[in-house]
Design an enzyme around this catalytic site. Sequence first.
Site, PDB file in Angstrom:
ATOM      1  N   ASP A   1     -21.949 -61.079 -97.314  1.00 16.91           N
ATOM      2  CA  ASP A   1     -20.782 -61.573 -96.613  1.00 16.91           C
ATOM      3  C   ASP A   1     -20.255 -62.756 -97.230  1.00 16.91           C
ATOM      4  O   ASP A   1     -19.678 -63.858 -96.532  1.00 16.91           O
ATOM      5  CB  ASP A   1     -21.141 -61.894 -95.102  1.00 16.91           C
TER       6      ASP A   1
ATOM      7  N   ASN B   1     -19.297 -67.154 -89.345  1.00 16.71           N
ATOM      8  CA  ASN B   1     -19.439 -66.206 -88.222  1.00 16.71           C
ATOM      9  C   ASN B   1     -20.272 -65.172 -88.545  1.00 16.71           C
ATOM     10  O   ASN B   1     -19.864 -64.387 -89.417  1.00 16.71           O
ATOM     11  CB  ASN B   1     -17.984 -66.032 -87.597  1.00 16.71           C
TER      12      ASN B   1
ATOM     13  N   HIS C   1     -23.897 -58.339 -90.742  1.00 14.25           N
ATOM     14  CA  HIS C   1     -24.606 -59.693 -90.820  1.00 14.25           C
ATOM     15  C   HIS C   1     -24.978 -59.848 -89.538  1.00 14.25           C
ATOM     16  O   HIS C   1     -24.652 -60.938 -88.656  1.00 14.25           O
ATOM     17  CB  HIS C   1     -23.241 -60.711 -90.834  1.00 14.25           C
TER      18      HIS C   1
ATOM     19  N   ASP D   1     -13.931 -55.644 -90.074  1.00 16.15           N
ATOM     20  CA  ASP D   1     -14.390 -56.943 -90.131  1.00 16.15           C
ATOM     21  C   ASP D   1     -13.615 -58.163 -90.176  1.00 16.15           C
ATOM     22  O   ASP D   1     -12.597 -58.110 -90.621  1.00 16.15           O
ATOM     23  CB  ASP D   1     -15.264 -57.001 -91.434  1.00 16.15           C
TER      24      ASP D   1
ATOM     25  N   HIS E   1     -21.029 -55.901 -98.490  1.00 15.62           N
ATOM     26  CA  HIS E   1     -20.197 -56.970 -97.511  1.00 15.62           C
ATOM     27  C   HIS E   1     -19.592 -58.030 -98.433  1.00 15.62           C
ATOM     28  O   HIS E   1     -20.085 -59.433 -98.582  1.00 15.62           O
ATOM     29  CB  HIS E   1     -21.020 -57.396 -96.275  1.00 15.62           C
TER      30      HIS E   1
ATOM     31  N   HIS F   1     -16.172 -60.279 -99.458  1.00 16.19           N
ATOM     32  CA  HIS F   1     -14.605 -60.662 -99.126  1.00 16.19           C
ATOM     33  C   HIS F   1     -14.055 -61.191-100.504  1.00 16.19           C
ATOM     34  O   HIS F   1     -14.550 -62.117-101.156  1.00 16.19           O
ATOM     35  CB  HIS F   1     -14.452 -61.767 -98.078  1.00 16.19           C
ATOM     36  N   LEU F   2     -13.098 -60.266-101.054  1.00 21.84           N
ATOM     37  CA  LEU F   2     -12.426 -60.683-102.309  1.00 21.84           C
ATOM     38  C   LEU F   2     -11.167 -61.148-102.455  1.00 21.84           C
ATOM     39  O   LEU F   2     -10.543 -61.288-103.165  1.00 21.84           O
ATOM     40  CB  LEU F   2     -12.828 -59.579-103.283  1.00 21.84           C
ATOM     41  N   ARG F   3     -10.527 -61.212-101.121  1.00 23.13           N
ATOM     42  CA  ARG F   3      -9.249 -61.614-100.646  1.00 23.13           C
ATOM     43  C   ARG F   3      -8.069 -61.311-101.316  1.00 23.13           C
ATOM     44  O   ARG F   3      -6.805 -61.748-101.424  1.00 23.13           O
ATOM     45  CB  ARG F   3      -9.335 -63.255-100.772  1.00 23.13           C
TER      46      ARG F   3
HETATM   47  N1  LIG Z   1     -18.261 -64.259 -91.873  1.00 18.03           N
HETATM   48  C1  LIG Z   1     -17.368 -65.335 -91.679  1.00 18.03           C
HETATM   49  O1  LIG Z   1     -17.516 -66.519 -91.272  1.00 18.03           O
HETATM   50  N2  LIG Z   1     -16.006 -64.894 -92.326  1.00 18.03           N
HETATM   51  C2  LIG Z   1     -15.418 -63.743 -92.929  1.00 18.03           C
HETATM   52  C3  LIG Z   1     -15.060 -62.863 -91.842  1.00 18.03           C
HETATM   53  C4  LIG Z   1     -16.267 -61.963 -91.369  1.00 18.03           C
HETATM   54  O2  LIG Z   1     -17.112 -61.609 -92.253  1.00 18.03           O
HETATM   55  O3  LIG Z   1     -16.670 -61.646 -90.076  1.00 18.03           O
HETATM   56  C5  LIG Z   1     -14.354 -64.055 -93.671  1.00 18.03           C
HETATM   57  O4  LIG Z   1     -13.515 -63.340 -94.021  1.00 18.03           O
HETATM   58  O5  LIG Z   1     -14.091 -65.248 -93.991  1.00 18.03           O
HETATM   59 ZN   LIG Z   2     -17.768 -60.205 -89.957  1.00 20.23          ZN
END
Ligand SMILES: NC(=O)N[C@@H](CC(=O)O)C(=O)O
Ligand SMILES: [Zn+2]
Length: 431
Positions: free
Chosen positions: A308, A281, A233, A153, A61, A63-65
């Site tokens: 995450d 979150n 998560h 997600d 998990h 996030h690489l945007r």
């Molecule tokens: N976890 C988070 O607070 N943010 C994540 C989204 C996610 O994993 O639900 C994100 O993309 O910034």
């Molecule tokens: Zn999430």
Amino acid sequence: MSIWLKNATVFDGKAFMEGTRHLVVEEGQIAHLGAEAPEGFEGQTLDLEGKWLCPGFWDLHTHLREPGQEWREDLTSGSLAGAAGGYTTLVAMPNTDPPVDCPSAVSYVARKGRELPGARVLPAGCVSKERKGEELAELLKMAEEGAVLFTDDGAPVRSSGLLRLALRYLDGTGLAVMEHSEDRSLFGKGQVHEGVISAVSGLAGVPSSCEVLGVQRGIELLREVGGCLHFTHLSAARSLELIRAAKAEGLSVTCDVTPHHLTFSEEDVMASGYDGYFKVNPPLRSVRDREALWGGIEDGTVDAIGTDHAPWHADEKDLPFQEASFGIASLECAAAGVLDGAVRRGVAAEKVLAALTRAPRCILGRGGDDLLAVGAEADLTVVDPDRVEKVNPRLWRSKAKHSPWSGVVLKGWPVLTLLGDRVLWRASEEQ
Ligand SMILES: NC(=O)N[C@@H](CC(=O)O)C(=O)O
Ligand SMILES: [Zn+2]
């Protein structure tokens, strides 16, 4: 490249092997693993006395945007950050702009993900088109292009009908749906955990039931239609109780927890003076919840640790708590944070290492046995359990230069990542 890793304490994905071992990598593969030194070796040698040699860490998990939000992170910066955090493989979340919800977007991430300078990146695809929860995305075509799991997600799969359809559709393929478990109506305008912190601060709370109802929903659908369901998560003690019962029932359910939920609680958010860098979150919950997550790691209810890693620009985080974005950046200290937490609690390192190595591979259906077999791809992470270092996000390769771990001293750090015939990253000698 030929490299001889000498005198290592080897973790094989499940347990430490007795004594020390010699491991040789040749042409991207493990060519030798034994108590005896290899014969006639020519090449680079590295003495790993006192270090742990493990299968490479995989993060389910991240996030690489990219595509679309490269000011926060991109595949290259994320890949370098991952390698420096001990990871050889990252699963990129599809909540990008545009979202990775079709075969061509998956193919973009998959192709680029193979050619990055650090950790390799595997794409996750959306469950629904545009993550709207209305229409099923082309799951199998995305899988053909390299999608390794499916998730909306950032949000749960909005419609229960669609989640059910996705599970049913994927049943028998071995591909998992990853659920961000949340009942949207209970999230509301929530900012923090509903508990002491919401009472003290007056900030809107997100109750544990917000997550727990999503877990109940998923388990119920799984029981009915089959498939593989992975909850990501998880943050609440009660969620783990449900997972524990579902596993005992024999359902194909797995879950991960994050390094930040294992490390921090609502008390740290209060102690930080409501620092936006602690906003995430699901929210950081009670101390009791946090310790229950460790209990889950110890008894196997928790399968994996997923970071995450959610990078945001400083302008999106350095704000009053209510205005800051949800998400914590952690890739470069996540594994160290968990290794440190395990030692503090007396949790066996094997449990944490298995959650970083074997479990993610199993969840993706990429094997989990004989990870260090002769002939296997060299995919390795070395940990120095005695290394002590202070977290300094300003030095990170990630574009996010901030974290709730900033200034925290951790013991137990990854010091080398190796994939195929490349050393992806090696820690500097000075600490
Ligand atoms: N976890 C988070 O607070 N943010 C994540 C989204 C996610 O994993 O639900 C994100 O993309 O910034
Ligand atoms: Zn999430």
